[in-house]
Design an enzyme around this catalytic site. Structure first.
Site, PDB file in Angstrom:
ATOM      1  N   CYS A  45       0.834  -1.208   0.000  1.00 37.97           N
ATOM      2  CA  CYS A  45       0.000   0.000   0.000  1.00 37.97           C
ATOM      3  C   CYS A  45       0.867   1.257   0.000  1.00 37.97           C
ATOM      4  O   CYS A  45       0.532   2.255  -0.662  1.00 37.97           O
ATOM      5  CB  CYS A  45      -0.918   0.014   1.218  1.00 37.97           C
ATOM      6  SG  CYS A  45      -2.040  -1.389   1.287  1.00 37.97           S
TER       7      CYS A  45
HETATM    8  C1  BEZ Z   1       0.563  -4.587   1.838  1.00 38.80           C
HETATM    9  O1  BEZ Z   1       0.180  -3.471   1.499  1.00 38.80           O
HETATM   10  O2  BEZ Z   1       1.733  -4.929   1.762  1.00 38.80           O
HETATM   11  C2  BEZ Z   1      -0.443  -5.587   2.345  1.00 38.80           C
HETATM   12  C3  BEZ Z   1      -1.577  -5.159   3.007  1.00 38.80           C
HETATM   13  C4  BEZ Z   1      -2.459  -6.098   3.507  1.00 38.80           C
HETATM   14  C5  BEZ Z   1      -2.220  -7.440   3.312  1.00 38.80           C
HETATM   15  C6  BEZ Z   1      -1.101  -7.853   2.600  1.00 38.80           C
HETATM   16  C7  BEZ Z   1      -0.202  -6.921   2.116  1.00 38.80           C
END
Ligand code: BEZ
Length: 211
Positions: A45
C-alpha cells in the site's frame, strides 16, 4: 450488491486527509478514480499511494481526480503519509478517506469476506462525469496495481466517449482504433476522414481520430 458498469456511483460524505467531503461535489464535473487499499503502514500500500502521488500530473492532465480509501482512522492516515513521502520520495497530493466505520467500503462492496473479513481488497472504480461507474477492478492484497494501466483505460474511455471507436488489445494512446460495428460502411468516410482499413467486415481500423 456489487456495483456494475453503468451503475450510479453512490454518493457519500466522508472525512479525508483534506477535510470532510461530499463525494459527488468533490468530483465536480470531471472524471474520478476511487480506489481502496487494505491497510495503512503496510508495504505494498505504501508503494501504491506513492506511485499515484508521483503520477498526479498525468491524472490532472486527463481531468481525473483520484481519492484513496481504507478502513483506517484519520490519525493513522496522517502519520502514514509521512512514511509514504519519506520512503517513496514524493509528497502526497490527493486525499485519503478515513473509513473506520466501513461506510464507503460497504457502499462500494470493497470488503470481500472470503479474502479478508476486516480489510478492503484493492478495488478501483473509474467514475465518469455523469457519475456512472465506467470501470471496476479488484486486485488481491498481495498484488500492487499497475496505475499506468489506469491511465491507459482513462485514455480509452475518454476517446470512446467522444468518437465511434473502440480500442484493441494492448492499445496505447496514439495507436490505431477500431471502428465500432454499429457504423455503416457508407458512413465511414464522413466519420473517419483520416481513412479506414477493413480486415474483416466487422474489423475496421482507423487512425486515432483526435491525434
Ligand atoms: C501490503 O500493502 O503490503 C499488504 C496489506 C495487507 C495485506 C497484505 C499486504
Amino acid at each position: 450488491m456489487a456495483l456494475r458498469l453503468g451503475d450510479d456511483a453512490p454518493n457519500f460524505t466522508a472525512v479525508t486527509t483534506d477535510g470532510t467531503i461530499d463525494f459527488h461535489q468533490w468530483l465536480g464535473s470531471g472524471w474520478g478514480i476511487l480506489f481502496s487499499h487494505p491497510r495503512d503502514y503496510t508495504p505494498v500500500c505504501t508503494t501504491e499511494l506513492g506511485a499515484v502521488a508521483k503520477m498526479k500530473a498525468e491524472f490532472d492532465r486527463r481531468n481525473v481526480k483520484v481519492i484513496a480509501v481504507s478502513v483506517d482512522a484519520l490519525k493513522d492516515h496522517q502519520g502514514w503519509i509521512g512514511d509514504i513521502n519519506e520512503t517513496q520520495k514524493t509528497t502526497m497530493n490527493f486525499p485519503v478517506i478515513a473509513d473506520p466505520e466501513r461506510k464507503v467500503a460497504t457502499l462500494y462492496d470493497m470488503i470481500h469476506p472470503n479474502a479478508d473479513d476486516t480489510f478492503t481488497v484493492r478495488s478501483v472504480f473509474v467514475i465518469g462525469p455523469d457519475k456512472k461507474v465506467k470501470l471496476t477492478l479488484t486486485y488481491p492484497a498481495s498484488t500492487g496495481r499497475n496505475f499506468l494501466e489506469l491511465l491507459r483505460v482513462i485514455d480509452s474511455l475518454q476517446l470512446t466517449a467522444k468518437f465511434k471507436v473502440a480500442t484493441p488489445a494492448n492499445w496505447e494512446d496514439g495507436q490505431d482504433c477500431i471502428i465500432v460495428t454499429a457504423v455503416k460502411d457508407a458512413d465511414v468516410p464522413a466519420l473517419f476522414p483520416k481513412g479506414a482499413r477493413t480486415v474483416k467486415p466487422y474489423l475496421r481500423y482507423t487512425p486515432q481520430p483526435n491525434k
